[in-house]
Design a protein around this motif. Structure first.
Motif, PDB file in Angstrom:
ATOM      1  N   TRP A 128       0.862  -1.169   0.000  1.00 22.27           N
ATOM      2  CA  TRP A 128       0.000   0.000   0.000  1.00 22.27           C
ATOM      3  C   TRP A 128       0.903   1.225   0.000  1.00 22.27           C
ATOM      4  O   TRP A 128       2.122   1.098   0.115  1.00 22.27           O
ATOM      5  CB  TRP A 128      -0.929   0.002   1.234  1.00 22.27           C
ATOM      6  CG  TRP A 128      -0.297  -0.526   2.481  1.00 22.27           C
ATOM      7  CD1 TRP A 128      -0.200  -1.836   2.873  1.00 22.27           C
ATOM      8  CD2 TRP A 128       0.373   0.224   3.499  1.00 22.27           C
ATOM      9  NE1 TRP A 128       0.482  -1.940   4.065  1.00 22.27           N
ATOM     10  CE2 TRP A 128       0.842  -0.699   4.471  1.00 22.27           C
ATOM     11  CE3 TRP A 128       0.623   1.580   3.686  1.00 22.27           C
ATOM     12  CZ2 TRP A 128       1.548  -0.306   5.608  1.00 22.27           C
ATOM     13  CZ3 TRP A 128       1.322   1.982   4.815  1.00 22.27           C
ATOM     14  CH2 TRP A 128       1.773   1.033   5.762  1.00 22.27           C
ATOM     15  N   VAL A 129       0.354   2.386  -0.174  1.00 19.03           N
ATOM     16  CA  VAL A 129       1.172   3.593  -0.170  1.00 19.03           C
ATOM     17  C   VAL A 129       0.632   4.572   0.865  1.00 19.03           C
ATOM     18  O   VAL A 129      -0.549   4.560   1.208  1.00 19.03           O
ATOM     19  CB  VAL A 129       1.222   4.272  -1.562  1.00 19.03           C
ATOM     20  CG1 VAL A 129       1.961   3.383  -2.549  1.00 19.03           C
ATOM     21  CG2 VAL A 129      -0.163   4.609  -2.083  1.00 19.03           C
ATOM     22  N   ALA A 130       1.542   5.418   1.359  1.00 13.26           N
ATOM     23  CA  ALA A 130       1.167   6.387   2.390  1.00 13.26           C
ATOM     24  C   ALA A 130       1.891   7.699   2.157  1.00 13.26           C
ATOM     25  O   ALA A 130       3.002   7.736   1.642  1.00 13.26           O
ATOM     26  CB  ALA A 130       1.492   5.853   3.778  1.00 13.26           C
ATOM     27  N   SER A 131       1.240   8.757   2.554  1.00  9.15           N
ATOM     28  CA  SER A 131       1.808  10.103   2.474  1.00  9.15           C
ATOM     29  C   SER A 131       1.123  10.927   3.545  1.00  9.15           C
ATOM     30  O   SER A 131       0.374  10.406   4.383  1.00  9.15           O
ATOM     31  CB  SER A 131       1.544  10.718   1.091  1.00  9.15           C
ATOM     32  OG  SER A 131       0.162  10.981   0.930  1.00  9.15           O
ATOM     33  N   ALA A 149      -1.285  12.598   3.067  1.00 13.05           N
ATOM     34  CA  ALA A 149      -2.717  12.531   2.787  1.00 13.05           C
ATOM     35  C   ALA A 149      -3.369  11.299   3.407  1.00 13.05           C
ATOM     36  O   ALA A 149      -4.589  11.166   3.389  1.00 13.05           O
ATOM     37  CB  ALA A 149      -2.953  12.532   1.277  1.00 13.05           C
ATOM     38  N   GLY A 150      -2.555  10.375   3.962  1.00 12.18           N
ATOM     39  CA  GLY A 150      -3.112   9.189   4.600  1.00 12.18           C
ATOM     40  C   GLY A 150      -2.615   7.907   3.947  1.00 12.18           C
ATOM     41  O   GLY A 150      -1.702   7.908   3.133  1.00 12.18           O
ATOM     42  N   VAL A 151      -3.244   6.809   4.341  1.00 17.17           N
ATOM     43  CA  VAL A 151      -2.851   5.482   3.884  1.00 17.17           C
ATOM     44  C   VAL A 151      -3.877   4.972   2.875  1.00 17.17           C
ATOM     45  O   VAL A 151      -5.082   5.124   3.054  1.00 17.17           O
ATOM     46  CB  VAL A 151      -2.758   4.505   5.080  1.00 17.17           C
ATOM     47  CG1 VAL A 151      -2.478   3.088   4.613  1.00 17.17           C
ATOM     48  CG2 VAL A 151      -1.673   4.966   6.050  1.00 17.17           C
ATOM     49  N   SER A 152      -3.387   4.342   1.808  1.00 15.26           N
ATOM     50  CA  SER A 152      -4.262   3.871   0.739  1.00 15.26           C
ATOM     51  C   SER A 152      -4.808   2.477   1.021  1.00 15.26           C
ATOM     52  O   SER A 152      -4.408   1.803   1.971  1.00 15.26           O
ATOM     53  CB  SER A 152      -3.482   3.833  -0.587  1.00 15.26           C
ATOM     54  OG  SER A 152      -2.656   2.674  -0.640  1.00 15.26           O
ATOM     55  N   LYS A 153      -5.677   2.026   0.141  1.00 20.34           N
ATOM     56  CA  LYS A 153      -6.089   0.633   0.105  1.00 20.34           C
ATOM     57  C   LYS A 153      -4.893  -0.201  -0.350  1.00 20.34           C
ATOM     58  O   LYS A 153      -3.870   0.322  -0.790  1.00 20.34           O
ATOM     59  CB  LYS A 153      -7.227   0.471  -0.890  1.00 20.34           C
ATOM     60  CG  LYS A 153      -6.835   0.848  -2.308  1.00 20.34           C
ATOM     61  CD  LYS A 153      -7.993   0.778  -3.275  1.00 20.34           C
ATOM     62  CE  LYS A 153      -7.522   1.181  -4.692  1.00 20.34           C
ATOM     63  NZ  LYS A 153      -8.625   1.180  -5.668  1.00 20.34           N
ATOM     64  N   VAL A 185       4.810  12.652  -4.258  1.00 24.71           N
ATOM     65  CA  VAL A 185       5.601  11.477  -3.889  1.00 24.71           C
ATOM     66  C   VAL A 185       4.882  10.707  -2.787  1.00 24.71           C
ATOM     67  O   VAL A 185       4.338  11.313  -1.853  1.00 24.71           O
ATOM     68  CB  VAL A 185       7.004  11.908  -3.397  1.00 24.71           C
ATOM     69  CG1 VAL A 185       7.810  10.712  -2.933  1.00 24.71           C
ATOM     70  CG2 VAL A 185       7.755  12.651  -4.502  1.00 24.71           C
ATOM     71  N   VAL A 186       4.885   9.376  -2.892  1.00 25.64           N
ATOM     72  CA  VAL A 186       4.330   8.534  -1.835  1.00 25.64           C
ATOM     73  C   VAL A 186       5.339   7.449  -1.482  1.00 25.64           C
ATOM     74  O   VAL A 186       6.217   7.105  -2.278  1.00 25.64           O
ATOM     75  CB  VAL A 186       2.991   7.873  -2.236  1.00 25.64           C
ATOM     76  CG1 VAL A 186       1.884   8.884  -2.292  1.00 25.64           C
ATOM     77  CG2 VAL A 186       3.126   7.121  -3.553  1.00 25.64           C
ATOM     78  N   GLN A 187       5.187   6.897  -0.289  1.00 27.18           N
ATOM     79  CA  GLN A 187       6.072   5.847   0.189  1.00 27.18           C
ATOM     80  C   GLN A 187       5.327   4.520   0.225  1.00 27.18           C
ATOM     81  O   GLN A 187       4.159   4.441   0.639  1.00 27.18           O
ATOM     82  CB  GLN A 187       6.578   6.194   1.589  1.00 27.18           C
ATOM     83  CG  GLN A 187       7.608   5.210   2.133  1.00 27.18           C
ATOM     84  CD  GLN A 187       8.057   5.596   3.526  1.00 27.18           C
ATOM     85  OE1 GLN A 187       7.945   6.751   3.925  1.00 27.18           O
ATOM     86  NE2 GLN A 187       8.554   4.625   4.269  1.00 27.18           N
ATOM     87  N   LEU A 188       5.998   3.463  -0.222  1.00 27.90           N
ATOM     88  CA  LEU A 188       5.415   2.120  -0.198  1.00 27.90           C
ATOM     89  C   LEU A 188       5.497   1.537   1.202  1.00 27.90           C
ATOM     90  O   LEU A 188       6.513   1.668   1.889  1.00 27.90           O
ATOM     91  CB  LEU A 188       6.170   1.213  -1.172  1.00 27.90           C
ATOM     92  CG  LEU A 188       5.697  -0.248  -1.211  1.00 27.90           C
ATOM     93  CD1 LEU A 188       4.365  -0.361  -1.939  1.00 27.90           C
ATOM     94  CD2 LEU A 188       6.750  -1.134  -1.874  1.00 27.90           C
ATOM     95  N   GLY A 189       4.437   0.894   1.636  1.00 27.22           N
ATOM     96  CA  GLY A 189       4.448   0.130   2.868  1.00 27.22           C
ATOM     97  C   GLY A 189       4.042  -1.301   2.584  1.00 27.22           C
ATOM     98  O   GLY A 189       3.249  -1.563   1.680  1.00 27.22           O
ATOM     99  N   LEU A 190       4.598  -2.246   3.329  1.00 28.16           N
ATOM    100  CA  LEU A 190       4.239  -3.653   3.180  1.00 28.16           C
ATOM    101  C   LEU A 190       3.774  -4.207   4.514  1.00 28.16           C
ATOM    102  O   LEU A 190       4.288  -3.833   5.571  1.00 28.16           O
ATOM    103  CB  LEU A 190       5.430  -4.484   2.686  1.00 28.16           C
ATOM    104  CG  LEU A 190       6.002  -4.213   1.301  1.00 28.16           C
ATOM    105  CD1 LEU A 190       7.066  -5.245   0.964  1.00 28.16           C
ATOM    106  CD2 LEU A 190       4.927  -4.197   0.235  1.00 28.16           C
TER     107      LEU A 190
END
Length: 249
Positions: free
Chosen positions: A61-64, A66-70, A130-135
């Protein structure tokens, strides 16, 4: 049929695309790794041990700001923790934050309000999104996973402690952007001198880029000195350690 001859410029472009560098068209990247458990022996450093949670799924998922995505991508994980995750070449605009949001990781701690600072870390294109990947892993044990290396020791004779943490980051940028510069901040609190140094030399390509945030802390009787270094090129490890309560770096 005679194969086409590639020009030097075309060969360079292909090499950059394979490396994920340069201002080239976004491409898929493959993350391969092994999920690890965290040892209970973490007095001085985080220690990873073989995975005990069985087979499951690794989700991205990605986060910034703006919050965390699906969940945007997922892949099976074997019982010994191995996985291979192919990231999408592009992300929908709805997954990207508003323009102007800082791409710096959250663990790039802001200086104390009373600090005196010299120098600056600059973003070459402040409008780039820009967004950051989370696992995270879902199995008998579930939670966020991070590629992280940690070490530390304490010298009783010198009353000095030293810790180092290297966190792997995977960023997605809508267009190329460079993060660079050095900033040094100092302040005194409770009679102790505190110093924080920020060093960045990272080029985010269009699409996905791997980075490392290297944090070192030296504590003495007179105060604490912390240095953050943000660099690109590779992750510090392919072992992704389970940190159930962790947010993104």
């Amino acid at each position: 049929m005679t194969p086409p001859v590639l020009s030097a410029a075309r060969l360079r472009g292909l090499a950059l695309a394979l490396l994920g560098l340069g201002n080239v068209a976004a491409a898929q990247i493959l993350l391969t790794g092994t999920v690890k458990d965290q040892s209970e022996d973490t007095d001085e450093a985080l220690i990873s041990v073989p995975w005990r949670g069985g087979a499951g799924q690794v989700e991205g998922w990605v986060a910034s700001s703006a919050g965390v995505s699906k969940v945007i991508v997922s892949t099976p994980m074997s019982a010994d923790g191995r996985f291979s995750l192919k990231l999408p070449a592009t992300l929908e605009a709805s997954l990207l934050p508003p323009a102007g949001q800082s791409p710096l990781p959250t663990s790039w701690a802001a200086p104390h309000p009373a600090a005196t600072c010299a120098g600056a870390v600059k973003i070459s294109d402040p409008g780039a999104r820009v967004v950051q990947l989370g696992l995270n892993v879902r199995a008998r044990t579930s939670g966020n996973i991070l590629p992280v290396l940690s070490s530390g020791h304490y010298d009783e004779a010198q009353a000095t402690g030293h810790t180092r943490t290297q966190q792997g980051l995977v960023y997605y940028a809508e267009r190329s952007v460079q993060i660079s510069g050095t900033q040094v901040c100092q302040w005194t609190e409770g009679g102790f001198l505190n110093k924080m140094t920020y060093v960045a030399a990272a080029q985010l390509a269009q699409g996905w880029t791997r980075l490392t945030l290297d944090s070192t802390t030296v504590s003495r009787q007179s105060g604490v000195e912390i240095t953050f270094r943000l660099t690109g090129g590779a992750l510090p490890t392919n072992d992704w350690t389970l940190l159930p309560d962790a947010a993104l770096p």
